[in-house]
Design an enzyme around this catalytic site. Structure first.
Site, PDB file in Angstrom:
ATOM      1  N   VAL A  54      34.585  39.912  33.733  1.00 23.56           N
ATOM      2  CA  VAL A  54      35.781  39.732  32.923  1.00 23.56           C
ATOM      3  C   VAL A  54      36.929  40.484  33.592  1.00 23.56           C
ATOM      4  O   VAL A  54      36.728  41.538  34.192  1.00 23.56           O
ATOM      5  CB  VAL A  54      35.555  40.239  31.485  1.00 23.56           C
ATOM      6  CG1 VAL A  54      36.741  39.892  30.603  1.00 23.56           C
ATOM      7  CG2 VAL A  54      34.293  39.617  30.904  1.00 23.56           C
ATOM      8  N   GLU A  55      38.129  39.914  33.483  1.00 24.11           N
ATOM      9  CA  GLU A  55      39.284  40.445  34.208  1.00 24.11           C
ATOM     10  C   GLU A  55      39.463  41.952  34.089  1.00 24.11           C
ATOM     11  O   GLU A  55      39.808  42.616  35.061  1.00 24.11           O
ATOM     12  CB  GLU A  55      40.553  39.771  33.685  1.00 24.11           C
ATOM     13  CG  GLU A  55      40.801  38.384  34.225  1.00 24.11           C
ATOM     14  CD  GLU A  55      42.005  37.780  33.549  1.00 24.11           C
ATOM     15  OE1 GLU A  55      41.984  37.695  32.309  1.00 24.11           O
ATOM     16  OE2 GLU A  55      42.950  37.404  34.243  1.00 24.11           O
ATOM     17  N   GLU A  56      39.286  42.497  32.891  1.00 23.72           N
ATOM     18  CA  GLU A  56      39.591  43.917  32.747  1.00 23.72           C
ATOM     19  C   GLU A  56      38.459  44.807  33.231  1.00 23.72           C
ATOM     20  O   GLU A  56      38.524  46.030  33.079  1.00 23.72           O
ATOM     21  CB  GLU A  56      39.971  44.266  31.308  1.00 23.72           C
ATOM     22  CG  GLU A  56      38.810  44.430  30.354  1.00 23.72           C
ATOM     23  CD  GLU A  56      38.387  43.140  29.710  1.00 23.72           C
ATOM     24  OE1 GLU A  56      38.461  42.097  30.374  1.00 23.72           O
ATOM     25  OE2 GLU A  56      37.955  43.176  28.546  1.00 23.72           O
ATOM     26  N   GLY A  57      37.392  44.218  33.826  1.00 26.38           N
ATOM     27  CA  GLY A  57      36.445  45.043  34.550  1.00 26.38           C
ATOM     28  C   GLY A  57      35.019  45.073  34.073  1.00 26.38           C
ATOM     29  O   GLY A  57      34.182  45.743  34.692  1.00 26.38           O
ATOM     30  N   GLY A 136      44.963  38.014  35.880  1.00 32.78           N
ATOM     31  CA  GLY A 136      44.137  38.033  37.096  1.00 32.78           C
ATOM     32  C   GLY A 136      43.784  36.641  37.598  1.00 32.78           C
ATOM     33  O   GLY A 136      42.924  36.490  38.474  1.00 32.78           O
TER      34      GLY A 136
END
Length: 271
Positions: A54-57, A136
């Site tokens: 997922v984009e936030e990590g 992202g």
């Protein structure tokens, strides 16, 4: 015996993409909304062990269902992640070739799969409408092996030229265009999924190609909803509507907040 089933365009896209998901691949998805819902539906139905970034990590979460109403960066949606890093770390994983597929959404898309999620209008500083931007998405579309893009089949979305290119497809379609722009070889758009049709891309020209059509619309009606004319596959597949089971899972376990029901166009199909 036939029966009617009613769903939204977002639910149709989520189900169609979910069915494309393979359990032994790694997916890189937007951190919330329909692209993430598609990965979660696959995890809940036919691919329980599929991994996604997922984009936030968050790296390969395994959330429990039902999910919370708001999943944007919520801890519960990242339950049992292998790790929870940052955007730079997961982008680095993708740059190293670990992410097989990206799943993204688009406001506009052209025949080479370049897409826009930033503005509508010709003036960047004074647009007709401004969106949240790619986040992202650029990094995902640039580095994963294959990108799956979801959008709605409308002429204002399938355009000759995007008002703004937020994320690259096959650039101008010429051989090596992505490589010349600094992207890894043999990467690029794979499928464009809509509620009424699915498109792929010709391997040589990189032009979008119509590959599947829903039973409640004709090919001509699909083409009327596009500014450009895509290639058409010699044999078209049938795009199946969502099943009752898929819709029940989306509405009760994945999206109990009703995002897909409150924003989508309602469609009724006979199956």
């Amino acid at each position: 015996m036939t029966t009617e089933i009613t769903f939204t365009d977002l639910e149709a896209n989520i189900c169609s993409i979910s069915r494309l998901i393979e359990e032994d691949k790694l997916y890189f998805v937007q951190m919330a909304g329909p692209p993430l819902f598609a990965a979660l539906l696959a995890k809940r139905t036919h691919a329980p062990n599929v991994g996604y970034l997922v984009e936030e990590g968050a790296i390969t979460p395994s959330p429990s269902f039902p999910l919370p109403r708001m999943m944007l960066g919520a801890g519960r949606s990242h339950f049992r992640s292998v790790a929870w890093e940052g955007m730079n770390i997961v982008d680095a994983h993708s740059c190293l070739g670990y992410a097989d597929y990206g799943i993204l959404s688009a406001v506009q898309i052209d025949k080479y799969g370049n897409f826009n999620s930033t503005i509508l209008g010709q003036d960047y500083d004074k647009p007709d409408r401004r969106f949240g931007g790619p986040g992202g998405a650029n990094e995902i579309a640039s580095t994963v092996w294959r990108t799956i893009i979801m959008t709605k089949l409308e002429k204002r979305k399938f355009v000759e030229k995007c008002d703004f290119v937020s994320s690259p497809g096959y650039i101008d379609g010429s051989p090596g265009a992505r490589e010349r722009a600094g992207m890894p070889p043999n990467t690029g758009p794979y499928k464009v999924v809509t509620e009424r049709a699915i498109f792929g891309f010709d391997e040589e020209t990189h032009v979008m190609r119509l590959e599947a059509v829903a039973p409640w619309i004709t090919v001509d009606e699909v083409l009327e909803r596009m500014e450009f004319k895509p290639l058409i596959a010699e044999k078209l597949d049938v795009l199946q509507p969502p099943t009752e089971e898929e819709l029940a899972i989306i509405r009760a376990e994945i999206d109990p907040g009703g995002y897909t029901l409150s924003r989508g166009e309602w469609i009724t199909a006979t199956v």
